[in-house]
Design a protein around this motif. Structure first.
Motif, PDB file in Angstrom:
ATOM      1  N   GLN A 224      -7.313 -11.219  -1.295  1.00 30.75           N
ATOM      2  CA  GLN A 224      -8.479 -12.095  -1.327  1.00 30.75           C
ATOM      3  C   GLN A 224      -8.502 -12.997  -2.572  1.00 30.75           C
ATOM      4  O   GLN A 224      -8.938 -14.128  -2.492  1.00 30.75           O
ATOM      5  N   VAL A 225      -8.074 -12.490  -3.719  1.00 30.65           N
ATOM      6  CA  VAL A 225      -8.150 -13.314  -4.930  1.00 30.65           C
ATOM      7  C   VAL A 225      -6.845 -14.011  -5.263  1.00 30.65           C
ATOM      8  O   VAL A 225      -6.850 -15.116  -5.810  1.00 30.65           O
ATOM      9  N   PHE A 226      -5.701 -13.405  -4.950  1.00 32.51           N
ATOM     10  CA  PHE A 226      -4.433 -13.983  -5.399  1.00 32.51           C
ATOM     11  C   PHE A 226      -3.791 -14.908  -4.372  1.00 32.51           C
ATOM     12  O   PHE A 226      -2.762 -15.510  -4.642  1.00 32.51           O
TER      13      PHE A 226
ATOM     14  N   TRP B 263      -9.608 -16.887  -4.402  1.00 36.24           N
ATOM     15  CA  TRP B 263     -10.672 -17.201  -5.349  1.00 36.24           C
ATOM     16  C   TRP B 263     -10.125 -17.694  -6.688  1.00 36.24           C
ATOM     17  O   TRP B 263     -10.689 -18.579  -7.308  1.00 36.24           O
ATOM     18  N   TYR B 264      -9.013 -17.108  -7.132  1.00 35.27           N
ATOM     19  CA  TYR B 264      -8.459 -17.508  -8.426  1.00 35.27           C
ATOM     20  C   TYR B 264      -7.939 -18.940  -8.383  1.00 35.27           C
ATOM     21  O   TYR B 264      -8.075 -19.681  -9.353  1.00 35.27           O
TER      22      TYR B 264
ATOM     23  N   TYR C 280      -6.264  -5.375   0.208  1.00 35.02           N
ATOM     24  CA  TYR C 280      -7.066  -6.469   0.729  1.00 35.02           C
ATOM     25  C   TYR C 280      -7.809  -7.218  -0.378  1.00 35.02           C
ATOM     26  O   TYR C 280      -7.855  -8.446  -0.386  1.00 35.02           O
ATOM     27  N   LEU C 281      -8.361  -6.446  -1.323  1.00 34.52           N
ATOM     28  CA  LEU C 281      -9.079  -7.063  -2.444  1.00 34.52           C
ATOM     29  C   LEU C 281      -8.185  -8.049  -3.186  1.00 34.52           C
ATOM     30  O   LEU C 281      -8.604  -9.155  -3.537  1.00 34.52           O
ATOM     31  N   LEU C 282      -6.938  -7.621  -3.438  1.00 35.38           N
ATOM     32  CA  LEU C 282      -6.061  -8.486  -4.224  1.00 35.38           C
ATOM     33  C   LEU C 282      -5.551  -9.677  -3.421  1.00 35.38           C
ATOM     34  O   LEU C 282      -5.343 -10.750  -3.967  1.00 35.38           O
TER      35      LEU C 282
END
Lengths: 311, 267
Positions: free
Chosen positions: A140-142, A147-148, A136-138
């Motif tokens: 969220q950013v990728f 975010w990225y 889930y964390l990844l």
């Protein structure tokens, strides 16, 4: 009379001998509970599941004929073979990549002084975080709207959301690879770092006295001694990735057919009749891991025979 | 070392790769609406957190179930693992490698198949309660870690102190209690930490063993993570970290107390 005494003496001697024998084996008794546990649940459980997948009575009564291996026959199709290739491929890629990056990181950390202690803490963070949340964390950013991509927009590298590469739910499993790396690189570091630290402190001075550079020390001293452990660690990562469900289930696209996801789908959604299929899929995974492991063990023995020569 | 800047860059990238994902997680848990391409959301709210601890959020239930299962699993690990690790480290016997590899097998071979088999066993036995049967599955998954950690410490210890003590007349239990265990404490703590964390994060074994009915935290979270409600999942994830962080702090505290006690005694 004397005969009776003799018998008593014999009994005592026998008893004593037994006690000595028992004492030498008593230390071994401790293994029994754990061994029985593993034999009963791990091996017995696998065997039981195997039996379920072979002799499924449901199917026999439905078809009216005895086809014991129907579940395995049903797997004999190109799309399943493709799934096998995908699962093995991603597991091998994760194992090798995190093995190499983990080794380099561990060497880097081992050569640095106590001032770099905080780096250790960072590298141990993902160990405590479950795969489900790592996925889930990844995501969220990728993600494309993650975010990225916002950061990339902020710096003016991209103008539209679509310009950010598709890394989550992609066809090639890049997101899956990234998420596994996030978890497994720290695992490899945790596993081999203590050994590298000890090896460096044991061998650095001697190697230097003999005129070797640091990279030569790594290549001729550290890697040959560490190889069995390092490869073992990669095997653990391989086996885990091969059988794990959470990360591909969350990050992979539906066209990326990894076996654990398919098997769990069959297991949980299509009722008892399809259960043998799910088991059969998992049997294939276990067999693959066993084969890879046997190959590795064989190669290791061969390697010892040839005097631990590295390439 | 020649390639220093390159090395630093690579480690820097890796560090950011590990650390950065935590930032948006925290942000997401405090906002409902956060459109692209804003780096920070404009409106903040704690709605997700209040939902979590409402009845439909099931957060407490999840934590409690996870805790019960993990505690049983840890107990099982201690009972099975310590004697096994001790026997393996202190004795040489024929077939030791085979025994050791059977104990570590779940690390090297995907274990889903044996858990499916165990679930069928449990269905037939029927009297096992969900907590216990799930904990058994977790023991299967965690025992290799525990045995390996304890075994390693026993190997470092050697047998010399044991022999000295037994010559002085101590029995097995006394040796274990007064000599081995105090030396074992650091790896015992590490092993227990690993067991709790691994048990805590299992999804598939819990699901299979309980038929999807025992709602531990991962089982509560998974449907949300799949549905893509970012705000709620983020809050859940942070909640998930709380017990792990707590465990980590307890681990370091106990380790420190243990070290201090040792240095005091040696003075």
């Amino acid at each position: 009379m004397s005969n009776g005494l003799n018998e008593d003496g014999l009994k005592m001697w026998e008893k004593n001998r037994l006690r000595v024998q028992l004492n030498s084996y008593k230390g071994l008794l401790g293994i029994l509970p754990a061994l029985l546990f593993m034999l009963f649940f791990f091996i017995g459980g696998s065997f039981h599941a195997l039996c379920l997948s072979i002799g499924s009575s449901h199917q026999i009564s439905l078809l009216g004929e005895e086809d014991l291996l129907w579940a395995y026959k049903e797997l004999m199709n190109p799309s399943f073979f493709q799934s096998v290739a995908v699962s093995v491929g991603i597991a091998a890629a994760v194992a090798v990549l995190s093995g190499i990056i983990g080794l380099l990181t561990a060497i880097f950390l081992a050569t640095k002084s106590a001032r770099w202690k905080w780096l250790h803490i960072i590298f141990q963070l993902p160990i405590g975080i479950p795969h489900l949340l790592a996925a889930y964390l990844l995501i969220q950013v990728f993600m494309q709207s993650g975010w990225y991509s916002r950061i990339a927009y902020y710096f003016g590298w991209i103008d539209k959301l679509e310009e950010f590469p598709v890394l989550v739910h992609d066809e090639w499993g890049i997101g899956v690879l990234l998420a596994y790396m996030w978890k497994e690189v720290p695992f490899i570091v945790l596993l081999i770092y203590p050994f590298i630290l000890k090896l460096i402190s044991d061998w650095r001075d001697q190697a230097r006295a003999l005129g070797s550079t640091f990279s030569q020390t790594v290549r001729w001293v550290i890697i040959p001694i560490l190889l069995p452990m390092w490869v073992g660690g990669m095997w653990v990562v391989f086996a885990f990735t091969l059988g794990a469900y959470e990360i591909p289930a969350l990050i992979a696209s539906t066209s990326f057919r990894s076996i654990p996801v398919e098997a769990f789908h069959e297991y949980s959604q299509f009722g008892l009749e399809r259960q043998p299929i799910a088991i059969a899929m998992n049997v294939v995974l276990a067999v693959i891991s066993l084969l890879v492991g046997s190959l590795l063990i064989y190669m290791q023995m061969d390697w010892y025979k040839r005097g631990r020569r590295v390439w | 070392m020649v390639k220093k800047p390159l090395e630093i860059t690579l480690i820097g990238i890796l560090t950011l790769f590990i650390l950065l994902p935590f930032i948006p997680l925290v942000i997401w848990s405090f906002t409902k609406h956060w459109p692209w391409p804003l780096l920070m959301p404009e409106n903040w709210t704690i709605e997700s957190w209040t939902y979590l601890f409402s009845i439909s959020g099931r957060a407490f239930e999840g934590i409690l179930n996870s805790f019960i299962v993990a505690a049983i699993a840890l107990l099982g690990n201690i009972v099975l693992g310590i004697p096994a690790a001790r026997a393996l480290a202190q004795n040489e016997f024929i077939g030791k490698n085979i025994v050791f590899s059977i104990l570590l097998a779940p690390l090297f071979i995907p274990y889903t198949i044996s858990i499916i088999g165990m679930h069928d066993f449990a269905l037939r036995l029927d009297f096992l309660n969900d907590y216990v049967s799930t904990a058994i599955a977790h023991i299967l998954v965690t025992l290799p870690y525990f045995v390996a950690t304890i075994w390693f410490q026993y190997r470092l210890m050697g047998k010399k102190l044991n022999e000295a003590a037994s010559i002085l007349g101590a029995n097995e239990w006394k040796i274990f209690l007064w000599i081995e265990f105090p030396l074992l404490v650091p790896s015992f703590l590490l092993g227990s930490f690993l067991v709790l964390v691994v048990s805590y994060s299992q999804y598939l074994p819990t699901w299979i063993m309980s038929g999807g009915t025992l709602l531990t935290l991962p089982l509560v979270i998974f449907p949300y993570a799949n549905s893509g409600n970012s705000s709620i999942v983020s809050a859940y994830s942070l909640l998930f970290f709380a017990p792990i962080l707590l465990l980590l702090i307890i681990y370091f505290l106990l380790l420190r107390i243990n070290n201090r006690k040792n240095t005091n005694e040696s003075r």
